[in-house]
Motif scaffolding. Sequence first.
Motif, PDB file in Angstrom:
ATOM      1  N   TYR A 109      60.084  63.139 -15.686  1.00 23.88           N
ATOM      2  CA  TYR A 109      59.474  64.040 -14.588  1.00 23.88           C
ATOM      3  C   TYR A 109      58.340  64.695 -14.976  1.00 23.88           C
ATOM      4  O   TYR A 109      57.398  65.085 -14.102  1.00 23.88           O
ATOM      5  N   ASN A 112      55.203  62.156 -15.116  1.00 21.17           N
ATOM      6  CA  ASN A 112      54.793  61.938 -13.677  1.00 21.17           C
ATOM      7  C   ASN A 112      54.141  63.091 -13.031  1.00 21.17           C
ATOM      8  O   ASN A 112      53.559  62.903 -11.827  1.00 21.17           O
ATOM      9  N   ASN A 113      54.297  64.292 -13.559  1.00 24.73           N
ATOM     10  CA  ASN A 113      53.649  65.398 -12.882  1.00 24.73           C
ATOM     11  C   ASN A 113      52.565  65.975 -13.661  1.00 24.73           C
ATOM     12  O   ASN A 113      51.953  67.262 -13.489  1.00 24.73           O
TER      13      ASN A 113
END
Length: 169
Positions: A109, A112-113
């Motif tokens: 997460y 991906n950010n």
Amino acid sequence: MRINNSTKADIKEIFRLYKIATDFQKTRFTVHWPEFELELVENEINEKRQWKLEIDGRIACVWATTFDDPQIWEERNSDPSVYIHRIATNPDFRGQNLVAEIVNWAKDYAANNGKRFIRMDTVGDNTKLIAYYGKCGFEYLGQLKLRNSEGLPAHYDNATVSLFEIRLK
């Protein structure tokens, strides 16, 4: 095992898990979670920042995330980070290393950010929790006396927090 955003249909279970966690905290610690505001959780759900880990179609644990936590992390808040808050585990699923599962999810997460750190805090100096988070891959950074807790949940009022992070490669 699946991790998804929580929905409004999950609110009753989220608050049930918060109550169980708070009741447990009251038996062990002087500082415990307050009763959280419904609006807080609804906003997190609407902003897709409230999460659930499901096992066999049942919610095993919940938590919230944010990309901004300036009152707790102060000058380090400028580091590109995902902050994890309020992990509450369903007692039926305790002992299954769910925080380690959250960490594995959070690594993807965060990457991906565009984040380089996964961070958490806990109020006080809970040595068992510090050791557990270490086993889950977090580095213990020490304690910090909060300077400004305005707008934070009540358990942060005049609090000292223990800080944890995982630096991503």
